[in-house]
Enzyme design. Structure first.
Site, PDB file in Angstrom:
ATOM      1  CB  CYS A 190      46.672 -17.818 -45.990  1.00 23.94           C
ATOM      2  SG  CYS A 190      48.398 -17.846 -46.489  1.00 23.94           S
TER       3      CYS A 190
HETATM    4  N1  NAP Z   1      49.824 -11.991 -45.967  1.00 24.65           N
HETATM    5  C1  NAP Z   1      49.003 -13.021 -45.739  1.00 24.65           C
HETATM    6  O1  NAP Z   1      48.179 -13.396 -46.597  1.00 24.65           O
HETATM    7  C2  NAP Z   1      49.029 -13.730 -44.401  1.00 24.65           C
HETATM    8  C3  NAP Z   1      48.048 -14.689 -44.139  1.00 24.65           C
HETATM    9  C4  NAP Z   1      48.053 -15.369 -42.915  1.00 24.65           C
HETATM   10  C5  NAP Z   1      49.045 -15.073 -41.978  1.00 24.65           C
HETATM   11  N2  NAP Z   1      50.004 -14.154 -42.268  1.00 24.65           N
HETATM   12  C6  NAP Z   1      51.024 -13.900 -41.248  1.00 24.65           C
HETATM   13  O2  NAP Z   1      50.721 -12.648 -40.627  1.00 24.65           O
HETATM   14  C7  NAP Z   1      51.916 -11.979 -40.247  1.00 24.65           C
HETATM   15  C8  NAP Z   1      51.934 -10.603 -40.919  1.00 24.65           C
HETATM   16  O3  NAP Z   1      51.904 -10.808 -42.327  1.00 24.65           O
HETATM   17  P1  NAP Z   1      51.815  -9.599 -43.351  1.00 24.65           P
HETATM   18  O4  NAP Z   1      51.601 -10.208 -44.684  1.00 24.65           O
HETATM   19  O5  NAP Z   1      50.876  -8.570 -42.868  1.00 24.65           O
HETATM   20  O6  NAP Z   1      53.335  -9.025 -43.263  1.00 24.65           O
HETATM   21  P2  NAP Z   1      53.912  -7.641 -43.807  1.00 24.65           P
HETATM   22  O7  NAP Z   1      53.016  -7.079 -44.844  1.00 24.65           O
HETATM   23  O8  NAP Z   1      55.328  -7.916 -44.177  1.00 24.65           O
HETATM   24  O9  NAP Z   1      53.866  -6.683 -42.511  1.00 24.65           O
HETATM   25  C9  NAP Z   1      54.709  -6.882 -41.403  1.00 24.65           C
HETATM   26  C10 NAP Z   1      54.411  -5.847 -40.330  1.00 24.65           C
HETATM   27  O10 NAP Z   1      55.270  -6.073 -39.211  1.00 24.65           O
HETATM   28  C11 NAP Z   1      56.124  -4.939 -38.987  1.00 24.65           C
HETATM   29  N3  NAP Z   1      57.456  -5.485 -38.668  1.00 24.65           N
HETATM   30  C12 NAP Z   1      58.313  -6.110 -39.504  1.00 24.65           C
HETATM   31  N4  NAP Z   1      59.400  -6.547 -38.819  1.00 24.65           N
HETATM   32  C13 NAP Z   1      59.224  -6.187 -37.527  1.00 24.65           C
HETATM   33  C14 NAP Z   1      59.996  -6.337 -36.345  1.00 24.65           C
HETATM   34  N5  NAP Z   1      61.180  -6.975 -36.351  1.00 24.65           N
HETATM   35  N6  NAP Z   1      59.512  -5.836 -35.185  1.00 24.65           N
HETATM   36  C15 NAP Z   1      58.325  -5.202 -35.149  1.00 24.65           C
HETATM   37  N7  NAP Z   1      57.539  -5.013 -36.245  1.00 24.65           N
HETATM   38  C16 NAP Z   1      57.981  -5.512 -37.412  1.00 24.65           C
HETATM   39  C17 NAP Z   1      56.098  -4.139 -40.275  1.00 24.65           C
HETATM   40  O11 NAP Z   1      56.335  -2.779 -39.983  1.00 24.65           O
HETATM   41  P3  NAP Z   1      56.902  -1.722 -41.108  1.00 24.65           P
HETATM   42  O12 NAP Z   1      55.954  -1.803 -42.277  1.00 24.65           O
HETATM   43  O13 NAP Z   1      56.857  -0.393 -40.425  1.00 24.65           O
HETATM   44  O14 NAP Z   1      58.286  -2.147 -41.454  1.00 24.65           O
HETATM   45  C18 NAP Z   1      54.661  -4.400 -40.746  1.00 24.65           C
HETATM   46  O15 NAP Z   1      53.775  -3.560 -40.032  1.00 24.65           O
HETATM   47  C19 NAP Z   1      53.077 -12.882 -40.711  1.00 24.65           C
HETATM   48  O16 NAP Z   1      53.524 -13.660 -39.645  1.00 24.65           O
HETATM   49  C20 NAP Z   1      52.443 -13.748 -41.796  1.00 24.65           C
HETATM   50  O17 NAP Z   1      53.080 -15.004 -41.930  1.00 24.65           O
HETATM   51  C21 NAP Z   1      50.007 -13.461 -43.449  1.00 24.65           C
END
Ligand code: NAP
Length: 345
Positions: A149
């Protein structure tokens, strides 16, 4: 209809992907994975999606790649890194929202993420998924590394200046402010309401992991290696990312001249709006959309260009940008499913 699966469907970016894909005319959702929520229905974890999607959540397994055209990996970095080569063996194409395949140099990844990269040989297959810079390569890619982001906001603000000879690329400062959803849905002390509300804090100064990603893409454009000073801040808002970037000018420029240059650079981009002279980027004007607003000013006394950009971190900073990449990969209209105005107020 393209068959689409999402790994990490219960996180903030995964939920945004679902919200966009259930309205997308060319997409059919096949498999949704979760970790702690596996076994539940997606609507138990995301009541906002009731009536739009009704699917069980399964555990991540490399075999999910077999039944789909596009697999989104919306997982913490490293969670699927080792599985990616196996997932790429068939015809499935992957859009990875994590940082695992964004950096071209495995050693740089190891240094900044403090873990060795498991598949350095796969990195060269990945295309950095910023359509404004790499549109043609994205179309044919089997693995797209969706940008972070902060890098999205910073690179779009600074890209127009990397190819001109009237700036000094040695002195770039990137100051960014993000909404709390940028940290994901998992619980942490700094993102709790009582810690994040009514507070603005700097963090990761000089060491944030998005720094090498910004430098990689700007260096690629400039044709020489450059570094930036990157200062991220956490803001008491749910979503939104504002960047103010500073770059020294080698010659006198006025605001209108700077504006004309940036407007020309993004002339044909469907999701970049270059604001009229005197207007600056505001996160509430892009929320819920794939839009990036850019506003420019000249600090004439100090000989500096000041560039502001605003994106929604969950949208152009993550999920809607991932859909833009999907559209390019599928060979359909780039704005399909994304062609709506931002939410305001
Ligand atoms: N948030 C942002 O603004 C943003 C922007 C750009 C990129 N990103 C990137 O996008 C990715 C996801 O971000 P997010 O904000 O959506 O994260 P998040 O809200 O923490 O969600 C993580 C997801 O991954 C699952 N998960 C966690 N640990 C896991 C594991 N060891 N094996 C399999 N599944 C697992 C979780 O499942 P459960 O919920 O069932 O535990 C959840 O569905 C990250 O790499 C982040 O750096 C995020």
């Amino acid at each position: 209809m393209a068959k689409i699966s999402i790994a990490g469907a219960t996180g903030y970016t995964g939920l945004e992907l679902i919200r966009l894909l259930v309205q997308h005319p060319e997409a059919e959702l096949i498999t949704l994975t979760a970790d702690s929520h596996a076994g539940k229905n997606i609507t138990e974890v995301a009541p906002s999606l009731r009536g739009w999607v009704d699917q069980p959540l399964v555990k991540l397994d490399p075999s999910i790649a077999e039944g789909c055209d596009i697999l989104f990996l919306a997982l913490p970095h490293t969670a699927a890194m080792g599985q990616v080569p196996g997932m790429l063996r068939g015809s499935c194409r992957i859009i990875d929202l994590s940082a695992d395949y964004r950096l071209r140099d495995a050693a740089v990844y190891g240094e900044w993420y403090q873990t060795p990269h498991l598949n350095p040989e796969v990195i060269k297959e990945a295309v950095y998924g910023l359509p404004e810079l790499h549109r043609e390569q994205i179309k044919g890619a089997q693995l797209v590394a969706n940008p972070g982001c902060y890098p999205t906001g910073a690179i779009l603000a600074l890209a127009p200046f990397m190819t001109v000879d009237w700036v000094n690329v040695k002195s770039i400062i990137v100051d960014s402010k993000s909404g709390v959803s940028g940290a994901g849905r998992a619980l942490s002390q700094t993102t709790q309401f009582c810690e994040a509300d009514e507070a603005v804090s700097a963090y990761g100064l000089g060491e944030h992991r998005h720094t090498p990603e910004i430098e990689q893409e700007l260096s690629g454009l400039a044709g020489k290696s450059l570094t930036v000073t990157f200062s991220p801040h956490l803001m008491p808002m749910k979503r939104g990312l504002l960047t103010t970037a500073y770059i020294d000018l080698k010659k006198e420029m006025d605001r209108d001249g700077l504006h004309a240059h940036v407007a020309q650079f993004y002339d044909s981009e469907p999701f970049v709006r270059v604001l009229a002279p005197g207007r600056y980027a505001n996160t509430s004007h892009v929320a819920g959309s794939n839009t990036c607003d850019i506003g420019v000013q000249v600090d004439a006394r100090n000989g500096r260009a000041v560039i502001t950009s605003a994106i929604d971190n969950l949208m152009k900073g993550a999920s809607s940008q991932a859909i833009q990449n999907m559209n390019l990969m599928l060979g359909i209209g780039e704005t399909t499913g994304l062609d709506h105005p931002p939410l305001f107020p």
